[in-house]
Design an enzyme around this catalytic site. Structure first.
Site, short mmCIF file in Angstrom:
data_model
loop_
_atom_site.label_atom_id
_atom_site.label_comp_id
_atom_site.label_asym_id
_atom_site.label_seq_id
_atom_site.Cartn_x
_atom_site.Cartn_y
_atom_site.Cartn_z
N HIS A 95 0.82 -1.22 0.00
CA HIS A 95 0.00 0.00 0.00
C HIS A 95 0.86 1.27 0.00
O HIS A 95 0.44 2.30 -0.54
CB HIS A 95 -0.97 0.00 1.19
N CYS B 117 -31.47 -2.43 -9.50
CA CYS B 117 -32.62 -2.92 -8.74
C CYS B 117 -33.94 -2.63 -9.46
O CYS B 117 -35.01 -2.86 -8.91
CB CYS B 117 -32.64 -2.26 -7.37
#
Length: 395
Positions: free
Chosen positions: A71, A155
């Protein structure tokens, strides 16, 4: 330029494939982080193939160290971090400064600008907690937003929460790579005109020119990405998704454009008159389509208002008025004359008789001449890049 893309867990992740592919074609170096949720929608192989670089996942994050922590390496490597789609989960972590996976740890280990493209169900987006996190994140100057839009969601609802389209996100990425995330137009009102006006002599026929509005749109995008409050008065525009923060006003002919530019001029700090406004119009207009046999063999013409000359008379000391001149052959001499005659702060003159330049092209080149005597030569480049160079030259 180096762009690190973090892909969250949402169906909109498929759109990011187009972003990666498009960026690679422009020569930008890419690396991709897939969250655990992101892997449920697209595979590491897909993004690795498109980016020509192995994709990073949380499995890589928890491997024994061979060099420096992953990271840290990724955070220092990136010139820009893009998170798309940004889920409610990742949003909450970023707002609270939490880090429990590779993506969120990389965010905390980086200092580059971050572009967010949120995507979620309308009810999720409207939750008080989500909106609180969103507002909290907006207080951090590192974060820039390609905002959620209204549309058909996975949805089957139609509402807020749809991720911005790639054609809206890509210009923002290029802007941030140019500016490094600076918002030097914050609080400034920017008025831009664009497109070629159409001067009709009946409902279906007009005098026009080949201007498409691409240059003015690029100017509006660049100004908005730098924090400006932008109004774009247009006769024509390319058929692309446009940053919804830009106020769009259509003005088909020169009279309509004059009306809108004058109406919005007083509140503007910067005016970029890039529209290709007609010099003449048909002297007579028929409200019915003229039969072919009645078309005039000699079309009588009348002058149209000189919009930029009118604006220059209204200009206040704090306002900057920038003209544009599309020319063939010698582009400098007529531009200098126009600069002085119309009392402009600067004029941008560009050739339209050279290949890959001018009307309809995605690229352009120009010379910006300032009233101070300064000159900026802009080599052939993408129109968005040219827009940023113009804004750099003005301020």
């Amino acid at each position: 330029m180096k762009v690190l893309i973090g892909i969250g867990g949402g169906i909109a992740a498929y759109k990011v494939c187009e972003i990666i592919s498009s960026l690679f074609k422009t020569g930008i170096e890419l690396k991709v982080i897939l969250t655990a949720g992101g892997e449920q929608f697209i595979t590491p192989l897909t993004v690795a193939t498109l980016s020509r670089h192995p994709a990073y996942t949380d499995r890589d994050f928890w491997q024994p160290l061979h060099h420096r922590p992953l990271h840290i390496e990724l955070g220092e490597w990136a010139d820009l971090l893009v998170i798309a789609p940004l889920t409610a989960n990742t949003l909450g972590k970023l707002a609270q400064g939490l880090a429990d996976n590779l993506l969120t740890n990389t965010v905390l280990a980086s200092t580059c600008p971050i572009l967010l493209a949120p995507a979620m169900n309308t009810e999720m987006w409207n939750q008080v907690a989500v909106q609180r996190n969103w507002q909290l994140l907006g207080q951090d100057p590192r974060y820039h937003v390609a905002g959620a839009g209204v549309g058909l969601l996975a949805c089957d609802r139609v509402g807020m929460g749809r991720m911005a389209e790639p054609e809206e996100i890509l210009p923002y990425i290029h802007s941030l790579l140019h500016t490094g995330g600076k918002r030097d137009l914050t609080g400034k009102r920017v008025l831009v005109s664009t497109g070629g006006t159409r001067e009709f002599f009946d409902p279906v026929r007009f005098i026009g020119n080949p201007a498409t509005g691409k240059m003015g749109l690029a100017l509006a995008q660049a100004a908005a990405h730098r924090g400006g409050i932008v109004t774009l008065v247009h006769s024509t525009l390319p058929d692309v998704a446009i940053d919804r923060r830009i106020q769009l006003i259509q003005a088909i002919d020169s009279a309509m454009m004059q009306q809108q530019m004058v109406a919005h001029f007083a509140t503007a700090d910067l005016v970029l008159m890039s529209a290709a406004v007609a010099d003449v119009k048909p002297a007579h207009y028929s409200d019915q389509k003229l039969p072919k046999k009645l078309l005039p063999t000699n079309l009588e013409l009348a002058p149209v208002p000189d919009i930029i000359a009118e604006l220059s008379k209204l200009k206040q000391p704090h306002q900057k008025l920038i003209g544009f001149a599309a020319q063939t052959g010698d582009i400098i001499t007529p531009a200098l004359e126009k600069l002085q005659r119309k009392n402009l702060d600067a004029i941008v003159t560009n050739p339209v008789d050279l290949p890959d330049s001018g009307f309809g092209s995605d690229r352009n080149q120009a010379v910006m001449l300032k009233r101070s005597g300064d000159r900026l030569d802009i080599s052939p480049c993408a129109k968005l890049e040219m827009a940023h160079q113009i804004l750099d030259g003005i301020f």
